[in-house]
Scaffold this motif. Structure first.
Motif, PDB file in Angstrom:
ATOM      1  N   LYS A   1       3.974   1.505  -1.173  1.00  0.00           N
ATOM      2  CA  LYS A   1       4.591   1.610  -2.490  1.00  0.00           C
ATOM      3  C   LYS A   1       3.618   2.205  -3.506  1.00  0.00           C
ATOM      4  CE  LYS A   1       7.786  -2.275  -1.907  1.00  0.00           C
ATOM      5  NZ  LYS A   1       8.137  -3.643  -2.353  1.00  0.00           N
ATOM      6  N   GLU A   2       2.369   1.777  -3.448  1.00  0.00           N
ATOM      7  CA  GLU A   2       1.363   2.293  -4.375  1.00  0.00           C
ATOM      8  C   GLU A   2       1.075   3.768  -4.103  1.00  0.00           C
ATOM      9  OE1 GLU A   2      -1.087   2.463  -7.538  1.00  0.00           O
ATOM     10  OE2 GLU A   2       0.206   0.776  -6.979  1.00  0.00           O
ATOM     11  N   ALA A   3       1.028   4.125  -2.809  1.00  0.00           N
ATOM     12  CA  ALA A   3       0.773   5.524  -2.449  1.00  0.00           C
ATOM     13  C   ALA A   3       1.883   6.437  -2.963  1.00  0.00           C
ATOM     14  CB  ALA A   3       0.643   5.658  -0.936  1.00  0.00           C
TER      15      ALA A   3
ATOM     16  N   LYS B   1       3.846   5.882  -5.445  1.00  0.00           N
ATOM     17  CA  LYS B   1       3.714   5.925  -6.903  1.00  0.00           C
ATOM     18  C   LYS B   1       2.688   6.972  -7.327  1.00  0.00           C
ATOM     19  CE  LYS B   1       2.656   2.956 -10.891  1.00  0.00           C
ATOM     20  NZ  LYS B   1       2.282   1.587 -11.324  1.00  0.00           N
ATOM     21  N   GLU B   2       1.583   7.047  -6.600  1.00  0.00           N
ATOM     22  CA  GLU B   2       0.549   8.033  -6.914  1.00  0.00           C
ATOM     23  C   GLU B   2       1.009   9.439  -6.567  1.00  0.00           C
ATOM     24  OE1 GLU B   2      -3.013   6.831  -4.953  1.00  0.00           O
ATOM     25  OE2 GLU B   2      -3.191   4.949  -6.097  1.00  0.00           O
ATOM     26  N   TRP B   3       1.689   9.597  -5.435  1.00  0.00           N
ATOM     27  CA  TRP B   3       2.181  10.927  -5.043  1.00  0.00           C
ATOM     28  C   TRP B   3       3.190  11.459  -6.051  1.00  0.00           C
ATOM     29  CZ3 TRP B   3       2.685   8.748   0.505  1.00  0.00           C
ATOM     30  CH2 TRP B   3       1.512   9.006   1.214  1.00  0.00           C
ATOM     31  N   LYS B   4       3.953  10.576  -6.651  1.00  0.00           N
ATOM     32  CA  LYS B   4       4.934  11.017  -7.641  1.00  0.00           C
ATOM     33  C   LYS B   4       4.272  11.687  -8.841  1.00  0.00           C
ATOM     34  CE  LYS B   4       8.517   8.399  -8.585  1.00  0.00           C
ATOM     35  NZ  LYS B   4       9.355   7.207  -8.916  1.00  0.00           N
ATOM     36  N   GLU B   5       2.998  11.409  -9.042  1.00  0.00           N
ATOM     37  CA  GLU B   5       2.260  12.073 -10.118  1.00  0.00           C
ATOM     38  C   GLU B   5       1.848  13.479  -9.726  1.00  0.00           C
ATOM     39  OE1 GLU B   5       1.756  10.750 -13.138  1.00  0.00           O
ATOM     40  OE2 GLU B   5       2.972   9.037 -12.489  1.00  0.00           O
ATOM     41  N   ASP B   6       1.727  13.725  -8.409  1.00  0.00           N
ATOM     42  CA  ASP B   6       1.210  15.004  -7.920  1.00  0.00           C
ATOM     43  C   ASP B   6       2.300  15.963  -7.449  1.00  0.00           C
ATOM     44  OD1 ASP B   6      -1.431  14.215  -8.358  1.00  0.00           O
ATOM     45  OD2 ASP B   6      -1.594  13.300  -6.372  1.00  0.00           O
TER      46      ASP B   6
ATOM     47  N   LYS C   1       0.832  -1.204   0.000  1.00  0.00           N
ATOM     48  CA  LYS C   1       0.000   0.000   0.000  1.00  0.00           C
ATOM     49  C   LYS C   1       0.867   1.254   0.000  1.00  0.00           C
ATOM     50  CE  LYS C   1      -4.028  -2.055   2.314  1.00  0.00           C
ATOM     51  NZ  LYS C   1      -4.874  -2.029   3.523  1.00  0.00           N
TER      52      LYS C   1
END
Length: 233
Positions: free
Chosen positions: A96-98, A100-105, A94
């Protein structure tokens, strides 16, 4: 974009303060930066002069699918605190996925690393760049040498001597590290000296980037040097 881990296996070397200043450098350039921590003391908040109830709405709640809040420390600069209770076994994927998503923002994610709760192992894996703060004493210098042997050298960018005085031991430790790091192609910055000006900033919850005091320009340039090393990779 980068994930930058501030890491030393020895405590008390200024990881949280350096994490905040490093992140603040980019935030004041209108880059969006998130600070994460594996330190349950959440000293980032104190250094930034922010008071938050850290018992809820933090990293653990986020990993459990509950409501959480990013604390705005400064314009463009955000922090997710650690609540301090035990993480569930399935938190790794979870997290790692978070990230990954933050890296977009966010333009950058800066991690204040501390070897607790197993979080640091995940942060070590996900980090693209590792910055090592150190004192210039024999014990902490040996800790840095050990990290150079055990951590992926391809990720290590810079070693930052912190809270340095003018003793012979400190000069010898600096020369020792300088020689070793040059052989590895890594940067040892100029030391951040012990300073009444920095102490006052900490007491008032101010970043060096909040201040226009000329005495801080040399320290600001140290952090600029660190970012140049990161961005040149």
């Amino acid at each position: 974009m980068g994930v930058i881990l501030i890491k030393n296996n020895k405590g008390g070397v200024g990881k949280s303060w350096i994490s905040l200043q490093l992140a603040g450098c980019q935030a004041y350039k209108n880059k969006k930066v998130l600070i994460l921590t594996s330190d349950s003391q959440n000293n980032i908040l104190n250094f930034a002069g922010i008071k938050v109830d850290t018992s809820k709405n933090g990293l653990e709640d986020m990993l459990e699918g509950k409501a959480y809040s990013l604390v705005k420390l400064r314009p463009n600069l955000f922090f997710l605190h650690l609540q301090g209770y035990k993480l569930k076994k399935d938190y790794e994927e979870k997290l790692k996925e978070a990230i990954k998503e933050w890296k977009e923002d966010f333009d950058y994610i800066v991690i204040d690393g501390s070897p607790v709760l197993g979080l640091d192992n995940i942060f070590m894996e996900l980090a693209e760049h590792i910055i090592i703060p150190t004192f210039l004493d024999k014990v902490t210098t040996n800790s840095v040498v050990q990290m150079l042997r055990t951590v992926d050298l391809n990720k290590i960018r810079v070693v930052i001597p912190n809270r340095v005085g003018r003793t012979k031991i400190e000069k010898n430790c600096y020369s020792f590290l300088d020689e070793r790091l040059k052989k590895l192609g890594k940067l040892l910055t100029m030391p951040i000296s012990q300073s009444a000006t920095i102490t006052k900033l900490i007491d008032t919850g101010s970043l060096i980037w909040d201040s226009k005091i000329s005495k801080l320009n040399f320290i600001k340039e140290i952090f600029e040097d660190v970012w140049r090393e990161i961005e040149n990779e």
